[in-house]
Write an enzyme that holds these catalytic residues in place. Structure first.
Site, PDB file in Angstrom:
ATOM      1  CG  ASP A 240      -0.343  -0.538   2.476  1.00 26.75           C
ATOM      2  OD1 ASP A 240       0.895  -0.538   2.564  1.00 26.75           O
ATOM      3  OD2 ASP A 240      -1.087  -0.955   3.374  1.00 26.75           O
TER       4      ASP A 240
ATOM      5  CG  ASN B 102      -8.744  -1.751  12.075  1.00 25.22           C
ATOM      6  OD1 ASN B 102      -7.769  -2.367  11.647  1.00 25.22           O
ATOM      7  ND2 ASN B 102      -9.278  -0.736  11.432  1.00 25.22           N
TER       8      ASN B 102
ATOM      9  CG  HIS C 155      -5.760  -2.515   8.902  1.00 23.75           C
ATOM     10  ND1 HIS C 155      -5.879  -1.165   9.129  1.00 23.75           N
ATOM     11  CD2 HIS C 155      -4.442  -2.786   9.096  1.00 23.75           C
ATOM     12  CE1 HIS C 155      -4.690  -0.667   9.434  1.00 23.75           C
ATOM     13  NE2 HIS C 155      -3.806  -1.622   9.416  1.00 23.75           N
TER      14      HIS C 155
ATOM     15  CD  GLU D  82      -8.753   0.594   7.729  1.00 25.57           C
ATOM     16  OE1 GLU D  82      -8.734  -0.228   8.657  1.00 25.57           O
ATOM     17  OE2 GLU D  82      -8.032   1.607   7.718  1.00 25.57           O
TER      18      GLU D  82
END
Ligand code: F6R
Length: 240
Positions: free
Chosen positions: A65, A133, A135, A140
């Site tokens: 990313d 979280n 990810h 996400e």
């Protein structure tokens, strides 16, 4: 999913390198992550290269990313992170490294270019970290398991987690380009490194929870060759 629990960050990094090393042959395609988790692994790669045990001259890399708006010359860009923490410390040819271009004028075209690149260069090993979280990449919670590279709106949680690298939370980019979950799952082999108590809940959900898009990393339970290397703190909520 193979789970290895280590005493500390250094041991975690060394174990992850043991998983990776056999793949580092001429012609290999390695897919890399940024963030704090793999820095120790990248040090092991550089140290072993300096000892003359491995060469990256004929290895190509891609990355998970990049922030939209960030690129070469921007200190917090992922391309600069990779150069600082790995590419400048091994003999990889920068021409053989690729990340999504966060400065592309046309982001949709860039998404297309990157997906084509991934389709043409099957990944031999994918390095991953996990967000608090759950990810992976910037996929996400709620991201479809069949997603390919796409433009992502970062969640408030991720913006807060990543603000530690910026002068203020307002400077954290709000969008990123990320490989999709399907791109990650297409890798022949996956090694994930996770450290710290702040990841323990996500780790438990990933390993012991249901496979659900609420925890994107839980899909890794279905990968045929995935090793998760944890330090004690990250493993602290596991029951098995
Ligand atoms: C980074 C990436 C993210 C990180 C995750 C953990 O390229 O794709 O999914 O792996 O946010 O980040 P750290 O390692 O900084 O805790």
């Amino acid at each position: 999913m193979k789970v290895i629990v280590c005493d500390n960050y250094d041991e975690m990094s060394k174990k992850a390198y043991e998983v990776m090393k056999p793949v580092l042959k001429d012609g290999a395609v390695i897919a890399l992550a940024t963030g704090t988790s793999p820095i120790g692994l990248y040090k092991c790669m550089a140290e072993d290269y300096k000892k003359g045990n491995v060469s990256y001259k004929n290895i190509r890399s891609v990355n998970l990313d990049e922030y939209v708006g960030q690129g070469v010359g921007d200190e917090q860009s992922y391309v600069e992170f990779m150069r600082r923490n790995l590419f400048n410390n091994i003999d990889i040819d920068l021409k053989n490294t690729d990340l999504p271009n966060g400065k592309a004028a046309d982001l949709e075209k860039e998404v297309e270019r990157y997906n084509k690149k991934l389709a043409e260069n099957p990944i031999d090993i994918q390095v991953l970290g996990i967000g608090s979280n759950g990810h992976i990449g910037f996929n996400e919670p709620g991201t479809a398991f069949d997603s390919l590279t796409h433009v992502v709106d970062l969640t408030a949680n991720t913006i807060k987690d990543n603000s530690r690298f910026f002068k203020s939370i307002d400077e954290v980019p709000k969008k990123a380009l990320s490989m999709g979950i399907k791109n990650v799952m297409n890798a022949k082999k996956i090694v994930m490194v996770v450290n710290g108590a702040n990841k323990a809940k996500a780790v438990k959900a990933m390993i012991e929870g249901r496979v659900t898009t609420d925890c994107p990393a839980s899909i890794l339970q279905l990968h045929p060759d995935c090793t998760v290397v944890l330090d004690k703190e990250a493993a602290s909520l596991l029951t098995k």
